[in-house]
Design an enzyme around this catalytic site. Structure first.
Site, PDB file in Angstrom:
ATOM      1  N   ARG A   1      44.887 -73.131 -15.059  1.00 54.19           N
ATOM      2  CA  ARG A   1      44.814 -72.483 -13.750  1.00 54.19           C
ATOM      3  C   ARG A   1      45.855 -71.417 -13.485  1.00 54.19           C
ATOM      4  O   ARG A   1      45.579 -70.413 -12.864  1.00 54.19           O
ATOM      5  CB  ARG A   1      45.009 -73.548 -12.693  1.00 54.19           C
ATOM      6  CG  ARG A   1      43.747 -73.870 -12.034  1.00 54.19           C
ATOM      7  CD  ARG A   1      43.959 -74.951 -11.060  1.00 54.19           C
ATOM      8  NE  ARG A   1      42.826 -75.824 -11.235  1.00 54.19           N
ATOM      9  CZ  ARG A   1      42.653 -76.916 -10.567  1.00 54.19           C
ATOM     10  NH1 ARG A   1      43.553 -77.299  -9.705  1.00 54.19           N
ATOM     11  NH2 ARG A   1      41.585 -77.642 -10.761  1.00 54.19           N
TER      12      ARG A   1
ATOM     13  N   GLU B   1      37.165 -79.136 -17.174  1.00 53.95           N
ATOM     14  CA  GLU B   1      37.895 -78.184 -16.335  1.00 53.95           C
ATOM     15  C   GLU B   1      39.005 -77.532 -17.151  1.00 53.95           C
ATOM     16  O   GLU B   1      39.302 -77.947 -18.274  1.00 53.95           O
ATOM     17  CB  GLU B   1      38.458 -78.900 -15.099  1.00 53.95           C
ATOM     18  CG  GLU B   1      37.352 -79.319 -14.141  1.00 53.95           C
ATOM     19  CD  GLU B   1      37.848 -80.051 -12.904  1.00 53.95           C
ATOM     20  OE1 GLU B   1      38.934 -79.739 -12.430  1.00 53.95           O
ATOM     21  OE2 GLU B   1      37.125 -80.945 -12.439  1.00 53.95           O
TER      22      GLU B   1
ATOM     23  N   ARG C   1      50.009 -78.578 -12.773  1.00 54.52           N
ATOM     24  CA  ARG C   1      49.150 -79.762 -12.846  1.00 54.52           C
ATOM     25  C   ARG C   1      47.876 -79.482 -13.646  1.00 54.52           C
ATOM     26  O   ARG C   1      47.205 -78.474 -13.437  1.00 54.52           O
ATOM     27  CB  ARG C   1      48.748 -80.175 -11.424  1.00 54.52           C
ATOM     28  CG  ARG C   1      47.810 -81.355 -11.355  1.00 54.52           C
ATOM     29  CD  ARG C   1      47.484 -81.650  -9.909  1.00 54.52           C
ATOM     30  NE  ARG C   1      46.732 -80.569  -9.327  1.00 54.52           N
ATOM     31  CZ  ARG C   1      45.413 -80.602  -9.115  1.00 54.52           C
ATOM     32  NH1 ARG C   1      44.714 -81.667  -9.428  1.00 54.52           N
ATOM     33  NH2 ARG C   1      44.807 -79.574  -8.574  1.00 54.52           N
TER      34      ARG C   1
ATOM     35  N   HIS D   1      46.622 -74.242  -3.433  1.00 55.47           N
ATOM     36  CA  HIS D   1      45.716 -75.375  -3.636  1.00 55.47           C
ATOM     37  C   HIS D   1      46.448 -76.711  -3.696  1.00 55.47           C
ATOM     38  O   HIS D   1      46.002 -77.701  -3.121  1.00 55.47           O
ATOM     39  CB  HIS D   1      44.964 -75.140  -4.943  1.00 55.47           C
ATOM     40  CG  HIS D   1      43.950 -76.185  -5.287  1.00 55.47           C
ATOM     41  ND1 HIS D   1      42.867 -76.465  -4.474  1.00 55.47           N
ATOM     42  CD2 HIS D   1      43.830 -77.001  -6.372  1.00 55.47           C
ATOM     43  CE1 HIS D   1      42.138 -77.417  -5.037  1.00 55.47           C
ATOM     44  NE2 HIS D   1      42.704 -77.777  -6.175  1.00 55.47           N
TER      45      HIS D   1
ATOM     46  N   HIS E   1      44.725 -72.119  -6.784  1.00 52.68           N
ATOM     47  CA  HIS E   1      43.424 -72.285  -7.441  1.00 52.68           C
ATOM     48  C   HIS E   1      42.830 -70.897  -7.614  1.00 52.68           C
ATOM     49  O   HIS E   1      42.820 -70.109  -6.670  1.00 52.68           O
ATOM     50  CB  HIS E   1      42.514 -73.164  -6.577  1.00 52.68           C
ATOM     51  CG  HIS E   1      41.338 -73.696  -7.338  1.00 52.68           C
ATOM     52  ND1 HIS E   1      40.317 -72.892  -7.764  1.00 52.68           N
ATOM     53  CD2 HIS E   1      41.027 -74.952  -7.753  1.00 52.68           C
ATOM     54  CE1 HIS E   1      39.425 -73.631  -8.410  1.00 52.68           C
ATOM     55  NE2 HIS E   1      39.843 -74.879  -8.426  1.00 52.68           N
TER      56      HIS E   1
END
Ligand code: SIN
Length: 529
Positions: A283, A115, A379, A344, A237
């Site tokens: 992200r 990811e 994060r 998100h 997100h």
């Protein structure tokens, strides 16, 4: 009615359930959960849980990726112990019955996903239904534990905190809880109260979170006087499905991890303009890039393209996403997926120490509701389920140390007093304010902020807060009213924290302070006056 338990756990996601399994070996546990026990943010986690399990990976690399993503605000010691304790916690989940997907080539090892922001494959997953699988296994395990009672359709209203003894030391004694179906408020007295209520995505109009994510634990802790940290860092997100009939459906970052490419509606790629990792950049970069492109082009969405991967691979790796999209007429093996950014994850939360202790004795917090220092200003994907299991173990370890010397407090707790409150005949006030907060936060406190927008948001939220305070004490509490009060409190905390951070860092981007400034390399702490 007063109900006594050793442990009151509010929330039934991975944090609440894994903690219940552990502390039930010490004493009685009551889990309060506002819908069915499996309805939690965890249940919707698609991507997985990051941990070093591959021989070629190293703790150093996972630590490095987490620190880079966190924009200078991660607590290094916290990152280090979470990453190093991860393999033991993963093993425990496996022993509890979680079936992570094995490699197609070698069934002796786990398939590892990739990811954004991860320098290598390290995400254990159960296809694209990881959270669902974890909830299934943990609920199954909990259902066999005699010491654990689950109260479904119950919502915490307020924590009960009293000053005790000659020294007048504060202690959390439990919470007032509403039985939603019977409309009764009960007192839950506990030796330890642990908030595991997850996030607050519903503060925003567009979110990947389920309806339960109304920041209840955060708001309760703030009202009780606990320290709250870093609320300005809201993770958007990049890829939530854009479709009129799809509510909050996430298209996992793992799709980009398997080669998915972001394109504009006209088919051209754009991520190369923003980051060397292109569609797999962290992200915050991807969400901001999409926001910029959408605003420039006037399009409502961008497209995610995974059609170059084999049909069988896509269906086998992403069965949930494939089926959901197909129901809506999008065959992701040959159609591009319309996506938009959506709120998100909240990187801030109730400030806790290395053992999940809040600033109020006997009150702990675990999972998304807490701020441990792992995420910093942003994060790293799939680090949150990991944080929850590492911290539930640490809370258990801490409580075990002096559990036998801890007695139930006998301080008097007044029962909930509904006198004077009548049934509300005007529920439009709740729906109107609910809608207004979420729109206001989306428009003024979203991916790109400015001083003017924050001021506007603050004015609106202050007004709504006053209206709710009046309304709250005049009418009987209902779940809707409790949730509205909580999203308003959390919205206020986000705006206040965003104001305090006069720079741009990680997930907080303010066009009036576009630079990152050394003097703000610190946490934003708010405590109720
Ligand atoms: C995703 O599957 O993209 C979400 C994973 C996460 O938020 O960590």
């Amino acid at each position: 009615m007063e109900f006594k338990t050793d442990f009151l756990i509010i929330g039934s996601g991975i944090a609440g359930l894994s903690l219940a399994i552990k502390v039930s070996t010490l004493g009685s546990v009551a889990i309060v959960t506002k819908k069915e026990k499996s309805e939690s943010n965890t249940n919707y986690a698609q991507g997985g849980i990051a941990a070093v399990t591959d021989q070629d990976d190293s703790f150093g690399e996972h630590i490095h990726d987490t620190l880079i993503c966190g924009g200078g605000l991660c607590k290094k010691d916290v990152v280090e112990f979470i990453v190093k304790e991860a393999p033991a916690r993963i093993q425990e989940l496996i022993e509890w019955g979680v079936n992570f997907t094995k490699s197609a080539e070698d069934p002796g090892i786990y398939d590892l996903g990739r990811e954004g922001g991860h320098s290598r494959r390290r995400v254990l997953h159960a296809k694209d239904l990881t959270g669902y699988e974890i909830e299934r296994a943990l609920n199954e395990k909990v259902s066999h534990l005699k010491n654990v009672q689950i109260f479904e359709n119950h919502i915490g209203i307020d924590l009960i905190v009293k000053k005790e003894g000659a020294a007048q030391v504060k202690r959390c004694l439990g919470a007032y809880v509403l039985d939603i179906e019977k409309n009764d408020v009960h007192t839950y007295r506990a030796k330890y109260t642990i908030l595991c209520t997850g996030g607050a995505g519903k503060v925003y109009l567009i979110t990947t979170n389920p309806d339960i994510a109304t920041g209840d634990g955060l708001a309760m802790a703030y009202r009780a006087g606990a320290q709250i940290a870093n609320m300005e860092f809201i993770q958007f997100h990049p890829t939530c499905l854009y479709h009129p009939d799809a509510k909050s459906f996430l298209i996992s970052e793992a799709v980009r991890g398997e080669g998915g490419i972001l394109r504009l509606k006209n088919g051209t790629t754009f991520m190369e303009k923003y980051h060397t990792m292109k569609s797999l950049a962290p992200r915050d970069v991807v969400a901001k890039a999409i926001d910029t492109e959408i605003k420039q082009s006037g399009d409502e969405y961008v497209l995610l393209d995974i059609t170059h991967r084999e049909r069988d691979f896509i269906i086998n790796r992403f069965p949930n996403i494939y089926n959901k999209c197909l129901e809506l007429g999008i065959d992701i093996t040959c159609d591009l997926i319309p996506v938009v950014p959506a709120a998100h994850y909240i990187c801030g939360g109730i400030a806790v120490d290395h053992y999940g202790r809040t600033s109020i004795p006997h009150l702990f917090a675990c999972g998304e509701v807490s701020c441990t220092g792992l995420h910093g200003a942003n994060r790293l994907a799939s680090n949150s389920l990991l944080e929850a299991v590492v911290y539930s173990h640490r809370i258990y370890t801490d409580i075990s140390r002096d559990y036998l010397n801890t007695t139930q407090s006998d301080t008097f707790i007044a029962p909930w007093d509904p006198s004077g409150a009548t049934e509300s005949d005007d529920s439009v006030v709740v729906t109107h304010n609910w809608d207004e907060i979420r729109r206001c936060m989306w428009n003024y406190v979203g991916i790109v902020r400015s001083n003017k927008r924050l001021e506007r948001a603050q004015r609106r939220i202050d007004l709504i807060q006053k209206e709710i305070d009046e309304y709250y004490w005049n009418f009987k509490v209902t779940k809707d009213l409790i949730e509205l009060r909580n999203i308003t409190t959390v919205a206020g905390l986000i705006v206040k924290s965003a104001f305090l951070r006069k720079e741009s860092r990680g997930l907080h981007y303010n066009i009036d302070f576009p630079e990152t400034r050394e003097e703000f390399k610190t946490n934003t702490i708010i405590t109720k006056e």
